[in-house]
Each structure stands twice: as C-alpha cells, then as structure tokens.
Design a protein around this motif. Structure first.
Motif, PDB file in Angstrom:
ATOM      1  N   LEU A 112     -19.834  -3.081  -2.855  1.00  0.00           N
ATOM      2  CA  LEU A 112     -19.092  -1.882  -2.448  1.00  0.00           C
ATOM      3  C   LEU A 112     -20.047  -0.775  -2.040  1.00  0.00           C
ATOM      4  CD1 LEU A 112     -16.254  -0.400  -2.476  1.00  0.00           C
ATOM      5  CD2 LEU A 112     -16.869   0.368  -4.773  1.00  0.00           C
ATOM      6  N   ARG A 113     -19.746  -0.102  -0.941  1.00  0.00           N
ATOM      7  CA  ARG A 113     -20.611   1.017  -0.544  1.00  0.00           C
ATOM      8  C   ARG A 113     -20.493   2.141  -1.574  1.00  0.00           C
ATOM      9  NH1 ARG A 113     -20.043   2.502   4.947  1.00  0.00           N
ATOM     10  NH2 ARG A 113     -21.081   4.410   4.454  1.00  0.00           N
ATOM     11  N   SER A 114     -21.625   2.772  -1.865  1.00  0.00           N
ATOM     12  CA  SER A 114     -21.643   3.756  -2.952  1.00  0.00           C
ATOM     13  C   SER A 114     -20.864   5.020  -2.596  1.00  0.00           C
ATOM     14  CB  SER A 114     -23.077   4.118  -3.316  1.00  0.00           C
ATOM     15  OG  SER A 114     -23.711   4.646  -2.181  1.00  0.00           O
ATOM     16  N   GLU A 115     -20.562   5.186  -1.285  1.00  0.00           N
ATOM     17  CA  GLU A 115     -19.810   6.382  -0.872  1.00  0.00           C
ATOM     18  C   GLU A 115     -18.334   6.280  -1.246  1.00  0.00           C
ATOM     19  OE1 GLU A 115     -21.854   4.608   0.931  1.00  0.00           O
ATOM     20  OE2 GLU A 115     -23.117   5.836   2.223  1.00  0.00           O
ATOM     21  N   TYR A 116     -17.940   5.211  -1.922  1.00  0.00           N
ATOM     22  CA  TYR A 116     -16.527   5.012  -2.281  1.00  0.00           C
ATOM     23  C   TYR A 116     -16.304   5.102  -3.798  1.00  0.00           C
ATOM     24  CZ  TYR A 116     -15.194   3.282   2.438  1.00  0.00           C
ATOM     25  OH  TYR A 116     -14.904   3.160   3.774  1.00  0.00           O
ATOM     26  N   PRO A 117     -16.565   6.261  -4.394  1.00  0.00           N
ATOM     27  CA  PRO A 117     -16.425   6.346  -5.858  1.00  0.00           C
ATOM     28  C   PRO A 117     -14.996   6.136  -6.357  1.00  0.00           C
ATOM     29  CG  PRO A 117     -16.801   8.523  -4.915  1.00  0.00           C
ATOM     30  CD  PRO A 117     -16.997   7.547  -3.814  1.00  0.00           C
ATOM     31  N   VAL A 118     -14.010   6.535  -5.565  1.00  0.00           N
ATOM     32  CA  VAL A 118     -12.615   6.366  -6.025  1.00  0.00           C
ATOM     33  C   VAL A 118     -12.265   4.879  -6.039  1.00  0.00           C
ATOM     34  CG1 VAL A 118     -10.192   6.936  -5.569  1.00  0.00           C
ATOM     35  CG2 VAL A 118     -11.961   8.639  -5.115  1.00  0.00           C
ATOM     36  N   ALA A 119     -12.671   4.173  -4.992  1.00  0.00           N
ATOM     37  CA  ALA A 119     -12.425   2.725  -4.941  1.00  0.00           C
ATOM     38  C   ALA A 119     -13.138   2.040  -6.105  1.00  0.00           C
ATOM     39  CB  ALA A 119     -12.921   2.154  -3.613  1.00  0.00           C
ATOM     40  N   HIS A 120     -14.342   2.499  -6.408  1.00  0.00           N
ATOM     41  CA  HIS A 120     -15.124   1.914  -7.503  1.00  0.00           C
ATOM     42  C   HIS A 120     -14.355   2.010  -8.826  1.00  0.00           C
ATOM     43  CE1 HIS A 120     -19.210   1.850  -9.817  1.00  0.00           C
ATOM     44  NE2 HIS A 120     -18.661   0.664  -9.750  1.00  0.00           N
ATOM     45  N   LYS A 121     -13.848   3.207  -9.066  1.00  0.00           N
ATOM     46  CA  LYS A 121     -13.128   3.444 -10.329  1.00  0.00           C
ATOM     47  C   LYS A 121     -11.859   2.579 -10.393  1.00  0.00           C
ATOM     48  CE  LYS A 121     -11.553   7.477 -12.971  1.00  0.00           C
ATOM     49  NZ  LYS A 121     -10.110   7.281 -13.021  1.00  0.00           N
ATOM     50  N   ILE A 122     -11.102   2.588  -9.301  1.00  0.00           N
ATOM     51  CA  ILE A 122      -9.835   1.853  -9.289  1.00  0.00           C
ATOM     52  C   ILE A 122     -10.091   0.347  -9.416  1.00  0.00           C
ATOM     53  CG2 ILE A 122      -7.815   1.265  -7.843  1.00  0.00           C
ATOM     54  CD1 ILE A 122      -7.774   4.162  -6.903  1.00  0.00           C
ATOM     55  N   LEU A 123     -11.101  -0.156  -8.715  1.00  0.00           N
ATOM     56  CA  LEU A 123     -11.407  -1.590  -8.796  1.00  0.00           C
ATOM     57  C   LEU A 123     -11.787  -1.981 -10.223  1.00  0.00           C
ATOM     58  CD1 LEU A 123     -13.576  -2.354  -5.625  1.00  0.00           C
ATOM     59  CD2 LEU A 123     -11.389  -3.418  -6.204  1.00  0.00           C
ATOM     60  N   ASN A 124     -12.660  -1.172 -10.836  1.00  0.00           N
ATOM     61  CA  ASN A 124     -13.082  -1.512 -12.201  1.00  0.00           C
ATOM     62  C   ASN A 124     -11.903  -1.501 -13.166  1.00  0.00           C
ATOM     63  OD1 ASN A 124     -15.726  -2.208 -11.826  1.00  0.00           O
ATOM     64  ND2 ASN A 124     -16.496  -0.118 -12.087  1.00  0.00           N
ATOM     65  N   GLU A 125     -11.015  -0.532 -12.973  1.00  0.00           N
ATOM     66  CA  GLU A 125      -9.809  -0.465 -13.837  1.00  0.00           C
ATOM     67  C   GLU A 125      -8.968  -1.727 -13.643  1.00  0.00           C
ATOM     68  OE1 GLU A 125      -6.721   2.903 -14.145  1.00  0.00           O
ATOM     69  OE2 GLU A 125      -8.475   3.884 -13.351  1.00  0.00           O
ATOM     70  N   ALA A 155       0.837  -1.208   0.000  1.00  0.00           N
ATOM     71  CA  ALA A 155       0.000   0.000   0.000  1.00  0.00           C
ATOM     72  C   ALA A 155       0.865   1.248   0.000  1.00  0.00           C
ATOM     73  CB  ALA A 155      -0.922   0.007   1.210  1.00  0.00           C
ATOM     74  N   GLY A 156       0.639   2.099  -0.967  1.00  0.00           N
ATOM     75  CA  GLY A 156       1.408   3.334  -1.070  1.00  0.00           C
ATOM     76  C   GLY A 156       2.747   3.149  -1.757  1.00  0.00           C
ATOM     77  N   VAL A 157       3.170   1.896  -1.910  1.00  0.00           N
ATOM     78  CA  VAL A 157       4.458   1.648  -2.565  1.00  0.00           C
ATOM     79  C   VAL A 157       4.257   1.617  -4.076  1.00  0.00           C
ATOM     80  CG1 VAL A 157       6.338  -0.042  -2.797  1.00  0.00           C
ATOM     81  CG2 VAL A 157       5.284   0.352  -0.554  1.00  0.00           C
ATOM     82  N   ILE A 158       3.159   0.989  -4.498  1.00  0.00           N
ATOM     83  CA  ILE A 158       2.965   0.779  -5.945  1.00  0.00           C
ATOM     84  C   ILE A 158       1.891   1.694  -6.519  1.00  0.00           C
ATOM     85  CG2 ILE A 158       3.669  -1.645  -5.811  1.00  0.00           C
ATOM     86  CD1 ILE A 158       0.643  -2.370  -5.915  1.00  0.00           C
ATOM     87  N   ASP A 159       1.859   1.742  -7.842  1.00  0.00           N
ATOM     88  CA  ASP A 159       0.741   2.355  -8.559  1.00  0.00           C
ATOM     89  C   ASP A 159      -0.376   1.301  -8.522  1.00  0.00           C
ATOM     90  OD1 ASP A 159      -1.144   2.954 -10.456  1.00  0.00           O
ATOM     91  OD2 ASP A 159       0.276   3.436 -12.053  1.00  0.00           O
ATOM     92  N   PRO A 160      -1.508   1.620  -7.876  1.00  0.00           N
ATOM     93  CA  PRO A 160      -2.521   0.577  -7.647  1.00  0.00           C
ATOM     94  C   PRO A 160      -3.060  -0.077  -8.919  1.00  0.00           C
ATOM     95  CG  PRO A 160      -3.359   2.756  -7.043  1.00  0.00           C
ATOM     96  CD  PRO A 160      -1.904   2.904  -7.282  1.00  0.00           C
ATOM     97  N   THR A 161      -3.044   0.619 -10.026  1.00  0.00           N
ATOM     98  CA  THR A 161      -3.617   0.015 -11.237  1.00  0.00           C
ATOM     99  C   THR A 161      -2.546  -0.593 -12.147  1.00  0.00           C
ATOM    100  OG1 THR A 161      -3.643   2.212 -12.216  1.00  0.00           O
ATOM    101  CG2 THR A 161      -5.719   1.408 -11.293  1.00  0.00           C
ATOM    102  N   SER A 162      -1.312  -0.653 -11.679  1.00  0.00           N
ATOM    103  CA  SER A 162      -0.261  -1.260 -12.498  1.00  0.00           C
ATOM    104  C   SER A 162      -0.101  -2.744 -12.133  1.00  0.00           C
ATOM    105  CB  SER A 162       1.065  -0.517 -12.285  1.00  0.00           C
ATOM    106  OG  SER A 162       2.120  -1.320 -12.755  1.00  0.00           O
ATOM    107  N   LEU A 163      -0.510  -3.587 -13.057  1.00  0.00           N
ATOM    108  CA  LEU A 163      -0.368  -5.030 -12.840  1.00  0.00           C
ATOM    109  C   LEU A 163       1.110  -5.414 -12.748  1.00  0.00           C
ATOM    110  CD1 LEU A 163      -1.785  -7.776 -12.641  1.00  0.00           C
ATOM    111  CD2 LEU A 163      -1.885  -7.844 -15.126  1.00  0.00           C
ATOM    112  N   ASP A 164       1.940  -4.722 -13.537  1.00  0.00           N
ATOM    113  CA  ASP A 164       3.387  -4.988 -13.489  1.00  0.00           C
ATOM    114  C   ASP A 164       3.942  -4.729 -12.096  1.00  0.00           C
ATOM    115  OD1 ASP A 164       3.537  -5.739 -16.049  1.00  0.00           O
ATOM    116  OD2 ASP A 164       4.401  -3.861 -16.817  1.00  0.00           O
TER     117      ASP A 164
END
Ligand SMILES: Cc1cc2nc3c(=O)[nH]c(=O)nc-3n(C[C@H](O)[C@H](O)[C@H](O)COP(=O)(O)O)c2cc1C
Ligand code: SF4
Length: 531
Positions: free
Chosen positions: A230-243, A110-119
C-alpha cells in the motif's frame, strides 16, 4: 432511531466529513431524538462530498455537498425525514443519474455499507464467492477466472487467469531458501497513476471484498500468505484495511484454517515509501522485501520467481476485487459485460478540470466523450475541453477527434493511446501542451529507478531539448532530436517507465503541433482564466 450516513473515505474527510458528522451529533444530542450515525465509504460522487444520506421508507435520500454550518438548516427543513426543499437536497441516492446509470459490479457496495462491518458485507452478498471457491479444486477456480475474461487492471491488461495458471503450475521448491515450497499473493495497491483513486476507494469503502479476492487467489494457486503493498500516502486506507483484516481473522475468514477448510491464508499490509516506480511489479517486490525499489530484469517472471524468490501472483487491487463477483456469479456473468477482448467493467476515474469528478463503473465500450459529457458534465472552469490524458502520467493526450473511441484496450491501442488503470484527466483550452510534454520528461527523470541509460539520462536530456524548442533555439533540429530521443526511450528502456514516456510527448507533438511552433497561440501560454 434514524440511520444517517456520513462517509469517512479520504475524499470526504478532506472536504470536512468529520466536522459534518460532529455537527450532526451535537445538534441531535441537543434535541434528544437520537440518530444512528454510520460512517460509510464514499459512493464516488465526489462533487457532492460530503454526501449525507438518511434512510427513509422510500430508500436513502441524499444531501450534498454538506458543510457543518448547513446542518441546523438541514435539520430544520426535515433532513431526518428525507424531505425535499433544501438547496442541497439531491433526492433518492440511487436515482441520481450519475449513479443510477452505472453498471456497478465491483463498486456495488461502495458507500452503501459500513466498510468495517463484516455483517454488512456478508448481508450484501460478501463471502459467497469464497464459499464457492472452497468447494472447488484450484484448477476449477482458475477456469472460472479464465471464463470471465478478466484482464489485469493495473495497466498492462494481462489475463488474470493465465497468470494464476502459471503460478499454480510453478515449481515452488527452492532447497536453500527458508521460503521453499511457498507461494505468495501480492496486491499492488501503490496506485501511482495521476487521476486514479479507484483502488483507494475499494480499500476504504469495501475492504472485505479485496480480502476475499486475495483469499480466493490464495486457494487457486496454493499460496498461504498475501501482502497488500500500500502506498504510504493512504493512511485512511491503511487503518481501515488493518481493522478489516483483524475482524476477518477473528471471524475465521483468515488464518490457519479458513472457514474450517483446513486451508491457511494470512494477510499483511506493507507500506511503500512513495516512489512511482515501486508500482512496477518487480520494483514493488524489491521494496516489499525491504530493499530499494529497483526494476528487476525479466525473465524470470514474478509468477515463477517473485516475492522472496517464490512463485507469486502480483495483481492490482481492482483485479483482485473483481474476483469475489466472478466466483459468486460465475465467470460468464462477468464476461457478459464489455466489448471485444475487454470483458467486464472498469471503474473509470474522472478528474482534472471536470465539473463532476468521481468514479464511474461501466462496461468496456462506452466512449470517452460519453464519460466526459454525460457523466463529467464538461469542464469545471466552463471553458472548452482541449486535451484528455487517459491511463496515467505515461498515457497519451487525446484530442477531441479521438473522444469517440470506445474504451477498450485494443481500440485505444489502435489510436496510439492506453486505457491503463482507467484514470481520465481533463484539461481545458488554456493548457500548454509543450509544458505537458516537458512535464512527462521531467516526471520520468524524477521517478526513474536509474537502472538503464535511456530512461535515467534520456529523460533529463528530453527536458533540455523541449526547453530549447520553447526558447526557439534551432527549433527544427531539436524537434527531430526529440523524436529520436523518444525512439531511443521506447526501444532501449528496460521497463515501461522509460518505454511509455514517449506516449504523452508524441501525442502532444502529433495532436497539438501549434503549441510547439514559434508563433504558437498566446492563449496556450497564459494561466487558466487569463486567456
Ligand atoms: C512504471 C510503472 C508503474 C506502475 N504502477 C502500478 C501501480 O501503481 N499499480 C498497479 O496495479 N500496477 C502498476 N504497474 C503495473 C504493474 O507492473 C503490474 O503490471 C501489475 O501490478 C500487475 O497486476 P494486474 O495484472 O492485476 O494489472 C506499473 C507499471 C509500471 C511500468
Ligand atoms: S526504464 Fe527507467 S524505471 Fe525502468 S528500469 Fe530503466 S531506469 Fe528503471
């Protein structure tokens, strides 16, 4: 090019991280030197957010909390070389004691990586667990989870391996259903408890870990589909998860043929509508199926008849997120942490009136006082701490005499408290515990699903009784009535919403009796700062 990291999780964004990133890019484009800006997740040191890090030969150097207007100064004083001198300089990130002294298993990326980078994920040890799971039969995967001692992190602390075993062994035939022979994995990402944010941080800082954990769960029990509720109050998590889900599908980690194993696993995010009770697993399942979220009578357990009437694993985000480590390193490596029957680590979440709020992942067994003092640094107001509520809005209020209790499910239960999801909310000496007891009853009245009488009606009457105590109307009789009402809620409620509401009320009465007396100290009745 110098790598500069600016988090993009909800906390950092709410504190201006996007503006900081823009200011950095603008300032640097003027200079023509060029930086590589990486939007990482937060490391969970929230009092330092937005925490800007720069990669140097010695390691990553941190500056925080950074405001956009600090950028020119920071650049002048050598931010890009990781130079000391500026007041916001924090030194090497990994050497900040708050972070250095943690035992991060779940939060190590957490905080070390780019969360959406699979590499990034794969380079930092991701998907080792899934590959190991693919080489085993379901029973062996479940045995590894059992060996780890992992218990559900959503609150009830039920052993994860036993739940998975029930789903593996369950008969999924339902002749009249279109879902016959199917099993499901449901991730409870409703995160309704006060003072909790670790689920969100997992999803925003390291989403592939949750995806991997759910895929392993699918392999273990024979489920081909997972849902993240997912709770709807988490739009950033929603976007990142879908990505992240789209990326994992594209790379063959999800889909009809996971890593060419012939095994299918599909994942979908479904948004909740924002009711606390939708975090309760059966209510969640109703909501997931598109119905009004109302608690179902158990049995049958969701493990036998869950989503769409089929055998279902319902696990919290942190439970599923612990699984990749367990499969990669072995159950014993996880079980080596902790005390008693509480094995592994828990990401504790420090909030409320606290100087250094954030996530602190440590093995079970640390005391509340160590967390509050060594990590939290006391109250933000500078006043003495008076009460600490652990385990969400239905958890007990703990007085100072209990702060040396080790954080362990059984030790907490012995003193009438709960560890729950690890949320810790701090109050200073201006807190009015009668008000807090009233709040617990009111919360229950507002959030009750309405299915059973003690909770639906009892909580409303509870607010009225506390109001009468406050107004000094037949105080002694009403205090007895309040106790009796708590007994009824505890014994007669269908689920833990009503069943646990007495926890905060009783603990307030027991440990802070002065606040319920006619001559209660005026300090407790004044707002913060006035006393
Ligand atoms: C009123 C109520 C609210 C709950 N809210 C949550 C929640 O927000 N997140 C969660 O994971 N579990 C929550 N739970 C616990 C779930 O019912 C369930 O035990 C959990 O999702 C199982 O996962 P675990 O075994 O991994 O903990 C709640 C329970 C109750 C009674
Ligand atoms: S205790 Fe409350 S929330 Fe739970 S089933 Fe009864 S009415 Fe619904």
């Amino acid at each position: 090019m110098v790598k500069v990291f600016v988090p993009r999780d909800t906390t950092a964004l709410s504190l201006g991280a996007n503006q900081v990133a823009e200011a950095l890019e603008q300032a640097e484009s003027g200079q023509g030197t060029g930086i590589q800006l990486i939007r990482n997740g937060s490391r969970g040191l929230f009092w330092l957010e937005p925490l800007v890090e720069v990669e140097t030969d010695q390691g990553r150097v941190a500056y925080g909390p950074v405001a956009p207007e600090d950028i020119p100064d920071l650049l002048d004083q050598g931010l890009l070389e990781g130079k000391p001198g500026h007041p916001l300089y924090q030194g090497l990130t990994e050497e900040i004691p708050y972070l250095k002294n943690q035992q991060r298993l779940t939060f190590r990326r957490a905080g070390v990586i780019d969360p959406t980078s699979l590499d990034d994920y794969v380079h930092q040890g991701g998907y080792v667990g899934l590959r190991k799971a693919l080489a085993r039969i379901p029973q062996e995967i479940i045995d590894e989870v059992k060996a780890s001692g992992l218990r559900g992190r959503g609150g009830a602390a039920f052993p994860a391996g036993i739940k998975w075993q029930t789903v593996l062994d369950a008969d999924a035939r339902s002749p009249n259903s279109p879902y016959s022979n199917r099993k499901f994995i449901v991730c409870n990402a409703d995160e309704g408890d006060s003072g909790t944010f670790a689920d969100r941080l997992v999803m925003e800082a390291d989403p592939f870990m949750l995806i991997e954990g759910m895929t392993i769960a699918g392999l273990a029990v024979g489920a081909d589909t997972g849902f993240i509720y997912l709770r709807s109050e988490y739009p950033v998590a929603h976007k990142i998860l879908n990505e992240a889900i789209a990326t994992a599908e594209e790379a063959g980690y999800l889909g009809n043929d996971v890593l060419k194993s012939g095994k299918a696993f599909h994942l979908e995010v479904r948004l909740g509508a924002g009711a606390y009770i939708c975090g309760e697993e059966t209510s969640l399942l109703d909501s997931l199926e598109g119905k009004r979220g109302q608690v179902r009578v158990k049995p049958p357990l969701p493990a036998l008849k869950g989503a769409f009437g089929q055998p279902t694993v319902v696990n919290n985000v942190l439970t599923l997120a612990a699984v990749p480590f367990i499969l990669a390193e072995g159950g014993q490596a996880y079980a080596d942490y902790g005390m008693g029957r509480s094995r592994g680590t828990l990401p504790f979440q420090l909030t409320g009136n606290i100087e250094r709020g954030g996530v602190v992942e440590l093995a079970f067994g640390i005391t509340l006082r160590e967390l509050l003092e060594d990590y939290g640094g006391g109250t933000a107001s500078g006043r003495p701490m008076r009460a600490v509520q652990v385990g969400g809005p239905l958890g007990a209020y703990m007085p100072e005499s209990q702060w040396d209790t080790p954080l362990d499910y059984e030790a907490f239960s012995e003193v009438g408290a709960v560890v729950g999801h690890g949320g810790i909310v701090v109050f200073d000496d201006t807190v009015d515990m009668l008000e807090q007891a009233r709040f617990a009853m009111e919360f229950c009245a507002v959030e009750s699903c309405g299915k059973c009488t003690p909770c639906r009606i009892g909580s409303t009457r509870g607010v009225e009784v506390i109001d009468r105590i406050h107004a000094n109307e037949q105080r002694d009789d009403n205090l007895i009535l309040l106790e009796e009402l708590c007994d009824t809620l505890e014994d007669g409620s269908l689920c833990a919403m009503g069943g646990m509401t007495p926890n905060p009320v009783r603990s307030a009465l027991q440990h802070f009796p002065d606040d319920f007396h006619q001559d209660r100290p005026t300090a407790y009745r004044t707002t913060a700062g006035e006393a």
